[in-house]
Design a protein around this motif. Structure first.
Motif, PDB file in Angstrom:
ATOM      1  N   LEU A 127       0.826  -1.203   0.000  1.00 36.32           N
ATOM      2  CA  LEU A 127       0.000   0.000   0.000  1.00 36.32           C
ATOM      3  C   LEU A 127       0.862   1.256   0.000  1.00 36.32           C
ATOM      4  CD1 LEU A 127      -2.864  -0.995   2.487  1.00 36.32           C
ATOM      5  CD2 LEU A 127      -2.717  -1.366   0.008  1.00 36.32           C
ATOM      6  N   ASP A 128       1.966   1.257   0.739  1.00 35.12           N
ATOM      7  CA  ASP A 128       2.877   2.398   0.743  1.00 35.12           C
ATOM      8  C   ASP A 128       3.427   2.653  -0.660  1.00 35.12           C
ATOM      9  OD1 ASP A 128       2.669   2.719   3.545  1.00 35.12           O
ATOM     10  OD2 ASP A 128       4.180   1.166   3.851  1.00 35.12           O
ATOM     11  N   LYS A 129       3.746   1.584  -1.365  1.00 36.97           N
ATOM     12  CA  LYS A 129       4.281   1.737  -2.722  1.00 36.97           C
ATOM     13  C   LYS A 129       3.242   2.377  -3.645  1.00 36.97           C
ATOM     14  CE  LYS A 129       7.098  -2.315  -1.800  1.00 36.97           C
ATOM     15  NZ  LYS A 129       7.329  -3.746  -2.009  1.00 36.97           N
ATOM     16  N   LEU A 130       2.038   1.849  -3.617  1.00 40.69           N
ATOM     17  CA  LEU A 130       1.010   2.357  -4.527  1.00 40.69           C
ATOM     18  C   LEU A 130       0.578   3.777  -4.189  1.00 40.69           C
ATOM     19  CD1 LEU A 130      -1.092  -0.873  -5.041  1.00 40.69           C
ATOM     20  CD2 LEU A 130       0.177   0.377  -6.793  1.00 40.69           C
ATOM     21  N   GLU A 131       0.690   4.175  -2.928  1.00 45.53           N
ATOM     22  CA  GLU A 131       0.337   5.548  -2.564  1.00 45.53           C
ATOM     23  C   GLU A 131       1.306   6.574  -3.133  1.00 45.53           C
ATOM     24  OE1 GLU A 131      -2.433   5.383   1.412  1.00 45.53           O
ATOM     25  OE2 GLU A 131      -0.255   5.324   1.716  1.00 45.53           O
ATOM     26  N   SER A 252      15.810  -2.167  -7.042  1.00 46.11           N
ATOM     27  CA  SER A 252      15.400  -1.024  -6.215  1.00 46.11           C
ATOM     28  C   SER A 252      14.633  -1.481  -4.991  1.00 46.11           C
ATOM     29  CB  SER A 252      14.531  -0.055  -7.023  1.00 46.11           C
ATOM     30  OG  SER A 252      13.297  -0.660  -7.366  1.00 46.11           O
ATOM     31  N   ALA A 253      14.770  -0.702  -3.902  1.00 48.03           N
ATOM     32  CA  ALA A 253      13.973  -0.869  -2.689  1.00 48.03           C
ATOM     33  C   ALA A 253      13.521   0.520  -2.267  1.00 48.03           C
ATOM     34  CB  ALA A 253      14.781  -1.533  -1.582  1.00 48.03           C
ATOM     35  N   GLY A 254      12.234   0.739  -2.235  1.00 45.96           N
ATOM     36  CA  GLY A 254      11.670   2.056  -1.958  1.00 45.96           C
ATOM     37  C   GLY A 254      10.333   2.152  -2.661  1.00 45.96           C
ATOM     38  N   ASN A 255       9.509   3.074  -2.274  1.00 43.94           N
ATOM     39  CA  ASN A 255       8.119   3.064  -2.714  1.00 43.94           C
ATOM     40  C   ASN A 255       7.944   3.429  -4.192  1.00 43.94           C
ATOM     41  OD1 ASN A 255       7.098   2.275  -0.104  1.00 43.94           O
ATOM     42  ND2 ASN A 255       7.710   4.307   0.584  1.00 43.94           N
ATOM     43  N   ALA A 256       8.195   4.669  -4.567  1.00 40.77           N
ATOM     44  CA  ALA A 256       8.069   5.061  -5.971  1.00 40.77           C
ATOM     45  C   ALA A 256       9.070   4.321  -6.847  1.00 40.77           C
ATOM     46  CB  ALA A 256       8.257   6.570  -6.110  1.00 40.77           C
ATOM     47  N   LEU A 257      10.252   4.055  -6.314  1.00 36.52           N
ATOM     48  CA  LEU A 257      11.272   3.333  -7.083  1.00 36.52           C
ATOM     49  C   LEU A 257      10.759   1.957  -7.502  1.00 36.52           C
ATOM     50  CD1 LEU A 257      14.372   4.164  -4.836  1.00 36.52           C
ATOM     51  CD2 LEU A 257      13.884   5.131  -7.097  1.00 36.52           C
ATOM     52  N   GLY A 357      14.135   6.751   4.848  1.00 36.34           N
ATOM     53  CA  GLY A 357      12.767   7.258   4.957  1.00 36.34           C
ATOM     54  C   GLY A 357      11.727   6.458   4.211  1.00 36.34           C
ATOM     55  N   ALA A 358      12.125   5.333   3.572  1.00 37.40           N
ATOM     56  CA  ALA A 358      11.166   4.547   2.798  1.00 37.40           C
ATOM     57  C   ALA A 358      10.261   3.704   3.683  1.00 37.40           C
ATOM     58  CB  ALA A 358      11.911   3.641   1.818  1.00 37.40           C
ATOM     59  N   GLY A 359      10.688   3.435   4.935  1.00 39.94           N
ATOM     60  CA  GLY A 359       9.899   2.608   5.842  1.00 39.94           C
ATOM     61  C   GLY A 359       9.598   3.322   7.133  1.00 39.94           C
ATOM     62  N   SER A 368       8.472   8.340   3.126  1.00 43.59           N
ATOM     63  CA  SER A 368       8.847   9.156   1.979  1.00 43.59           C
ATOM     64  C   SER A 368       8.632   8.358   0.706  1.00 43.59           C
ATOM     65  CB  SER A 368      10.307   9.584   2.089  1.00 43.59           C
ATOM     66  OG  SER A 368      10.764  10.133   0.868  1.00 43.59           O
ATOM     67  N   ALA A 369       7.850   8.904  -0.216  1.00 35.23           N
ATOM     68  CA  ALA A 369       7.545   8.171  -1.445  1.00 35.23           C
ATOM     69  C   ALA A 369       8.781   7.969  -2.310  1.00 35.23           C
ATOM     70  CB  ALA A 369       6.468   8.902  -2.237  1.00 35.23           C
ATOM     71  N   GLY A 370       9.681   8.947  -2.331  1.00 32.98           N
ATOM     72  CA  GLY A 370      10.824   8.877  -3.234  1.00 32.98           C
ATOM     73  C   GLY A 370      12.066   8.253  -2.646  1.00 32.98           C
ATOM     74  N   ALA A 371      12.082   8.005  -1.349  1.00 37.69           N
ATOM     75  CA  ALA A 371      13.287   7.495  -0.684  1.00 37.69           C
ATOM     76  C   ALA A 371      13.537   6.034  -1.011  1.00 37.69           C
ATOM     77  CB  ALA A 371      13.158   7.675   0.826  1.00 37.69           C
TER      78      ALA A 371
END
Length: 430
Positions: A127-131, A252-257, A357-359, A368-371
């Motif tokens: 859910l964090d990724k898709l947000e 990659s590991a991180g939401n938007a990434l 900041g990704a988690g 953080s979406a971009g972290a």
């Protein structure tokens, strides 16, 4: 005796709990008549003493009974009944497989009710990724969920509060009492939610390695076998793949990434290991509902899966064409010497992404979406001294020092190319 103290004492001393005792303690904890400290003591006793096969089944059933059970029967599209199939991963670093897999399966005319969660600690949450996608919402009512499944075939959303509420309370308690790593409670936690969700078939992705909850193959196999049996008990056709999480998935590991990487896969590209695991799980899911003679790779190649992805994102308010967020700052970690990358530790990479900041460290905290972290070489790839090996992304540059500290011993370079396993898939149960 069905009072909490007697139940705790019986398990503490190595005894089996009766069905009535399990029903009483789970219902009491959900209602608030069993105190958190009492359930904490019982959780520790279960971690220490274990549970029999019958106890685990009863515990799972009690958690399902604590809330509502969704009914997804009768889903139809163009007059045709839709079979339901879902997938669950036990969590890992760079594990964005749900994102391309859900629309890929739905593109075959199936319904995929993917009820997902948020990340905590070093493992990312779907859910964090898709947000990270502008406008997208994880909140879907039961009526909207059925409508979206009938029309699009794919839903990735948050579970409603009345779905296995005992598990939600117990998970939060286990997380702060050092009792997460109990195979009976992990199995019951996952399967109570998936059975209550109402899917007809389920494929489990049980991770093994440094970046997973189960660090050894033996423990992962025990967990997988337990969950497959629980699914069979409930009439849900269930199987499991055991997959390697000693190195992080993809690049990659991180939401938007990770969203960007998932879109690459849907467009027919993406990292080879992500594509391999997506297709392996897709074939397992399709076979579970009688689609043995189709090749999921075809729907990545011809755009069918991408079309379903775009429809799924739009149905939940998202703009599939919106640019993804980018972190304000980046920093490069260079290869210390030339040679071949022989190690990239999944846990260390996940912890670095968390530091950036990704988690989150506490439920409900902002992310953080971009972290996150990107790596420019996979295991066995040649690297050159001084060339970029990893890139760190953060909205706050002060976070880089802690992330670099997590990565101090995370990778190794050697003169000879390492022998690598032929596949991320290590085994199968079911």
């Amino acid at each position: 005796m069905n009072d909490p103290v007697s139940i705790i004492g019986r398990k503490r001393d190595g005894g089996e709990l009766s069905t009535a005792q399990i029903d009483a303690v789970v219902a009491g904890f959900t209602a608030g008549t069993v105190a958190p400290e009492q359930m904490s003591a019982l959780a520790m006793a279960i971690l220490w003493r274990g549970m029999s096969r019958r106890e685990i089944a009863d515990w799972t059933a009690a958690m399902i009974a604590s809330g509502t059970r969704m009914d997804l029967s009768g889903l139809r599209r163009d007059g045709r009944a839709l079979a339901t199939v879902d997938k669950h991963s036990t969590g890992g670093v760079g594990d964005k497989i749900t994102l391309p897999l859900t629309p890929l399966i739905a593109s075959f005319g199936l319904a995929v009710p993917q009820l997902s969660g948020r990340g905590l600690g070093h493992t990312g949450g779907t859910l964090d990724k898709l947000e990270a996608i502008a406008g997208w919402s994880p909140q879907v009512s039961p009526d909207r969920l059925r409508e979206q499944l009938s029309r699009v075939g794919a839903v990735i959303c948050a579970a409603s509060d009345d779905l296995a509420p005992a598990d939600r309370k117990l998970y939060a308690l286990r997380d702060v009492t050092g009792t997460v790593a109990s195979i009976p409670m992990i199995a019951a936690s996952i399967m109570s939610k998936k059975i209550a969700e109402g899917t007809g078939a389920l494929v489990l992705d049980v991770k093994v390695g440094s970046g997973a909850f189960m660090t050894t193959y033996e423990r992962a196999h025990e967990l997988a076998a337990t969950m497959v049996e629980l699914g069979a008990d409930a009439g849900v056709r269930t199987s499991a793949l055991l997959t390697d999480m000693s190195a992080p998935l993809g690049r990659s590991a991180g939401n938007a990434l990770e969203v960007a990487e998932a879109v690459e896969v849907l467009a027919g590209g993406g990292p080879a290991d992500v594509v391999e695991l997506t297709l392996a799980l897709a074939r397992e899911m399709l076979a579970a509902v009688g689609y043995e003679d189709v090749d999921p790779a075809d729907h990545l190649a011809d755009g069918s899966a991408m079309d379903t992805w775009r429809a799924m994102i739009a149905a939940q308010g998202g703009d599939p064409d919106a640019p993804l967020p980018r972190a304000h700052h980046s920093e490069t970690v260079s290869a210390p010497e030339s040679g071949f990358l022989t190690d990239l530790d999944a846990l260390a990479v996940g912890q670095a992404a968390w530091e950036l900041g990704a988690g989150r460290s506490t439920p409900g905290a902002a992310v953080s979406a971009g972290a996150g972290v990107t790596w420019h070489a996979g295991l066995g790839d040649r690297v050159v001294a001084g060339a970029p090996l990893l890139t760190l992304h953060a909205d706050d540059a002060a976070r880089f020092a802690a992330a670099r500290g997590r990565l101090t011993d995370a990778f190794a370079v050697a003169a000879e190319r390492p022998a690598l396993p032929a596949s991320r898939v290590l085994g199968r149960v079911g």
